[in-house]
Design a protein around this motif. Structure first.
Motif, mmCIF file in Angstrom:
data_model
loop_
_atom_site.group_PDB
_atom_site.id
_atom_site.type_symbol
_atom_site.label_atom_id
_atom_site.label_comp_id
_atom_site.label_asym_id
_atom_site.label_seq_id
_atom_site.Cartn_x
_atom_site.Cartn_y
_atom_site.Cartn_z
ATOM 1 N N SER A 99 0.855 -1.184 0.000
ATOM 2 C CA SER A 99 0.000 0.000 0.000
ATOM 3 C C SER A 99 0.891 1.234 0.000
ATOM 4 C CB SER A 99 -0.887 0.024 1.240
ATOM 5 O OG SER A 99 -1.725 -1.093 1.241
ATOM 6 N N THR A 100 0.236 2.396 -0.074
ATOM 7 C CA THR A 100 0.938 3.677 -0.090
ATOM 8 C C THR A 100 1.861 3.747 -1.309
ATOM 9 O OG1 THR A 100 0.938 3.418 2.287
ATOM 10 C CG2 THR A 100 1.964 5.377 1.450
ATOM 11 N N GLY A 101 2.857 4.625 -1.293
ATOM 12 C CA GLY A 101 3.656 4.843 -2.504
ATOM 13 C C GLY A 101 5.015 4.180 -2.482
ATOM 14 N N ASN A 102 5.687 4.327 -3.596
ATOM 15 C CA ASN A 102 7.030 3.840 -3.837
ATOM 16 C C ASN A 102 7.964 3.981 -2.632
ATOM 17 O OD1 ASN A 102 9.609 3.429 -5.012
ATOM 18 N ND2 ASN A 102 8.763 4.038 -7.000
ATOM 19 N N GLU A 103 8.559 2.882 -2.213
ATOM 20 C CA GLU A 103 9.459 2.953 -1.060
ATOM 21 C C GLU A 103 10.915 2.788 -1.455
ATOM 22 O OE1 GLU A 103 8.383 0.978 2.780
ATOM 23 O OE2 GLU A 103 6.784 0.173 1.530
#
Lengths: 502, 355
Positions: A99-103
């Protein structure tokens, strides 16, 4: 066979002397990391996602979360995360969800861009004394204005295309009802009304409870066509065709049947319990001319009264694609950068596909200008807007407005635990469970999102005032007021920005 | 800080440069000797059907090259060096030359744009700069205080019905001949006091309409914006001013419906043409404009919160626009009327006589 992957990421530390055994933490943990065993609270560290719910709810401040103290032997390439992923996949044989964005890419170009201010030769403007304007119109603008003389008076001859009037150049991004709760959806819609901007319906249709706010909602038409019907299209402030999103370019969506409750089934117009699958492409769009047909049919369906936006992920050829989209009749192009957030995406796609919004935005703006069609469409940038500084920089690079997703959710209480895809959001945002949903008060939530937008607006006025600008349109595309610091020559060239000191 | 002054005789009567030189010199405290310049209208009555190109040559040997280039595009009727005299403080960086040209017959229906393209082409070669390109007018500019520049160009020999003058205190780019004001394109000339904070936006907007900015200074965009709005898009002067210095949305909302529709359309369409930051400007135009009778106009305008001064005065058939009242009083002891225009509201003087 025992494997290291069972070692948890976090450790829940409970101060046994302070704990008064009220069990509130247990009730609040939606991930089952806390249980009542042997007359005390027992923590199951491996289930903890560090969402901070128990920490916040403990009346004695008796809980603290630590990163697992146990360390692995260090390796610069085989990071702990890299090893964990291999462990997990060797266990499951499945795609890793995230989930959320590019890490993977920590560097944010916005942080290497510096804004300008006036000194001596030019007065800075104090927003407390002088008006500074943020109003923005999204939509196609004519190349020139034609007037007609009628005796002594002049009349407007040019007919303007429908435009979206925003009091602030910050919009709330598309997040679907289904991915997030009805309460979250309502909070965002109310906040959009309060601040004179818009929120996006996402691709899950619109719950009937949200229709009163629909003149501040951009209704989405995505590949699954969930919840799309004439009244839905006509109710919205604008229509947005989603081709792709930054967190998963080229990838469809899948809302599992377990989340299709009665209310979601009604909004999405699919049976209760049926999986909601959004195909990767629109099945009626296999090339650009098909998009033009869809844009035109949506305009026809809304009697040419609503702007039609097209959203794409920032991929390598984004400038040429945007030119095509502009020529397909889109009144605005939403470009979603590779750091954009999501509820669920294959991790490998999230971390490896697409390009940064700063570069995509700069090259699209420049390309449309070179082709002399920049006025024919607005550009909306999203994916990494974390504060008002990012907003100002995106606008100076050429955006008409920006969209925020993650930031708006954080305002609602999201702590970025990155477990949206589990549906167990302890803060009532990315969940459909009634007990969890009841934790989010839409009215209070709306106030918080509204506060955030207000705070950023005030800061934007400070930024503009310092730069001696009293209206946002004079910052738009004004790359002269940016300088790059620590950026390489090629990056600067694409951004159209001079290095600091020059 | 800079000094600006414009004087126009509305009946088109020619008057000597001495008035404008005396007026602008009174404001020397507003400039620092790094740029001065003048625009004069009604200069070349015997050649008034030809475009008068004032060109600064970095090297006098460039003259042949420029002549060759011009010959490819236009008919040269006459050319000559613009007479100058040595002025101690002015470095002889450039040799000014004037060409009277006309456009080959097959391009005459789009002659103005043809001349602009040509001027931009010459400017982008480096070395030669077209500093004015209108008919029956010309620009004279250099490094120096305005009175020194007037001396350099022997301006006391010239008569005109409309004069602009500027004394520069450069703040955003170095002082050089090309950076001095006025900036001029076709019959439009502009003198500017201020600093344009929206320069990047204005410049990129203009580029998409084919203009090339080659003077490295913000004021240049004003001349092109005015050309775009007034000549090409045919906006009346009053509405073109509303584009450069638009009313606030709050004010627009209080306007009568039809007016509101127009101003909203202008702000939405020409948002990138809005000029932000402090400015006081005087724009001269030598020909009749849309919605304006007569043979020329002078327009004074300040930014919408008036961060730079602008004072106007009138005596009989002459109008003055200046940074300071003292400059007007220096050449006109008892004006009939002196007033300070409101922020963002244009003052327009029209030339009705034959010129």
């Amino acid at each position: 066979m025992e494997m290291y992957s069972s070692v948890p990421e976090f450790r829940v530390v409970i101060d046994r002397q302070a704990c008064r055994l009220c069990k509130r933490c247990i009730e609040n943990c939606s991930f089952g990391a806390l249980e009542w065993r042997d007359n005390k609270v027992k923590a199951f560290d491996d289930r903890c996602v560090a969402c901070q719910r128990c920490v916040s709810m403990c009346p004695e401040d008796a809980i603290a979360l630590r990163r697992m103290p146990s360390v692995m032997s260090a390796h610069p390439i085989w990071t702990e995360n890299a090893r964990r992923d291999v462990f997990t996949q060797s266990r499951t044989g499945a795609i890793l969800l995230a989930s959320t964005g590019n890490e993977l890419h920590e560097r944010v170009i916005f942080d290497n861009l510096l804004l300008d201010a006036c000194q001596v030769t030019n007065p800075a403007i104090d927003p407390l004394r002088e008006p500074i304007e943020l109003r923005t119109y999204i939509g196609r603008k004519p190349r020139f204005v034609e007037l007609e003389e009628l005796g002594d008076s002049v009349r407007l001859k040019t007919e303007l295309s429908p435009a979206l009037r925003l009091e602030i150049p910050i919009m709330i991004a598309q997040m679907s009802y289904g991915a997030i709760s009805l309460e979250a959806h309502e909070a965002l819609a109310r906040a959009a009304v309060m601040r004179g901007t818009t929120m996006g319906s996402g691709e899950g249709g619109l719950h009937k409870k949200l229709y009163p706010y629909a003149d501040h909602i951009i209704v989405q038409v995505a590949s699954g066509r969930f919840g799309v019907h004439p009244a839905y299209l006509k109710a919205g402030a604008a229509v947005e065709v989603k081709i792709g999103q930054g967190a998963k370019p080229g990838i469809g969506g899948h809302l599992p049947g377990t989340k299709i409750t009665e209310e979601i089934s009604e909004a999405r117009m699919i049976p209760i319990g049926a999986d909601a699958i959004s195909p990767a492409p629109h099945h009626d769009i296999y090339s650009i001319e098909d998009l033009a047909q869809l844009v035109n049919s949506l305009k026809e369906a809304t009697r040419y009264k609503k702007p039609v936006l097209v959203k794409i992920a920032a991929v390598h050829n984004v400038a040429a694609i945007s030119s095509g989209i502009c020529r397909a009749g889109a009144d605005a192009i939403v470009i979603d950068g590779f750091r954009a957030g999501t509820g669920a995406t294959p991790k490998v796609i999230r971390d490896n596909v697409g390009i940064p919004i700063e570069l995509a935005l700069a090259s699209v703006d420049q390309r449309l200008r070179e082709e002399g069609i920049r006025n024919e469409t607005s550009i909306i940038a999203s994916g990494t807007i974390r504060n008002s500084g990012d907003v100002a920089k995106a606008i100076a690079l050429g955006a008409d407005a920006v969209k925020i997703g993650t930031a708006a959710l954080i305002a609602l209480g999201c702590t970025v635990c990155k477990r949206c895809y589990t549906g167990k959001c302890a803060w009532g945002i990315a969940t459909q469970e009634p007990e969890l949903r009841s934790r989010l008060d839409p009215v209070e939530g709306a106030q918080r999102v509204s506060n955030l937008l207000l705070a950023w607006s005030i800061e934007l006025k400070e930024i503009l005032g310092a730069a001696g600008i009293n209206s946002i349109e004079s910052l738009r595309g004004n790359r002269d007021r940016l300088r790059g610091y620590g950026l390489d020559h090629t990056t600067l060239e694409i951004l159209g920005v001079q290095p600091a000191g020059s | 800080m800079c000094s600006i002054l414009g004087i126009v005789n509305e009946n088109g009567k020619l008057f000597s440069a001495n008035y404008i030189i005396e007026g602008i010199s009174l404001m020397n405290e507003r400039c620092n000797g790094l740029g001065g310049g003048f625009a004069a209208y009604g200069l070349y009555p015997e050649y008034k059907d030809y475009y008068a190109l004032h060109i600064l040559l970095k090297d006098v040997e460039l003259k042949d090259q420029v002549t060759e280039m011009l010959k490819d595009y236009v008919n040269i009727y006459k050319d000559e060096e613009i007479e100058t005299r040595n002025v101690e403080r002015i470095p002889q960086d450039y040799t000014p030359w004037r060409f009277f040209v006309d456009v080959p017959e097959r391009y005459t229906n789009d002659a103005d744009n043809y001349i602009i393209d040509l001027a931009m082409k010459i400017n982008s070669t480096g070395g030669a700069l077209v500093i004015s390109s209108g008919k029956n007018m010309g620009v004279f500019k250099a490094i120096g205080y305005p009175d020194e520049v007037a001396k350099l160009y022997k301006l006391d020999n010239y008569k005109a019905y409309m004069w602009l003058a500027h004394g520069r205190y450069p703040t955003n780019t170095r002082g050089w001949w090309g950076g001095a004001h006025p900036f001029s394109i076709l019959d439009n000339s502009i003198v500017h006091n201020g600093e344009i904070t929206s320069y990047g936006t204005n410049k990129r907007f203009l580029e998409s309409y084919g203009y090339k900015c080659s003077y490295f200074t913000d004021s240049e965009v004003l001349a092109y914006l005015w050309d775009l709005l007034v000549r090409r898009h045919k906006l009346p002067i009053e509405l073109a001013s509303e584009v450069l210095a638009p009313p606030f949305w709050e004010q627009i909302e209080r306007m009568p419906p039809e007016r509101r529709r127009i101003i909203e359309a202008l702000r939405m369409t020409y948002g990138p043409a809005m000029v932000n930051g402090p400015f006081g400007i005087v724009i001269a135009n030598g020909s009749g404009l849309t919605g304006v009778a007569g043979n020329g106009t002078m327009v004074g305008l300040s930014d919408r919160i008036k961060l730079r001064p602008l004072i106007c005065a009138r005596k009989n058939d002459t109008t003055f626009m200046a940074s300071e009242e003292s400059a007007i009083k220096a050449v006109c002891k008892n004006p009939d009327n002196v007033w300070a225009p409101r922020a963002g509201e244009p003052t327009v003087a029209m030339v009705n006589g034959d010129v």
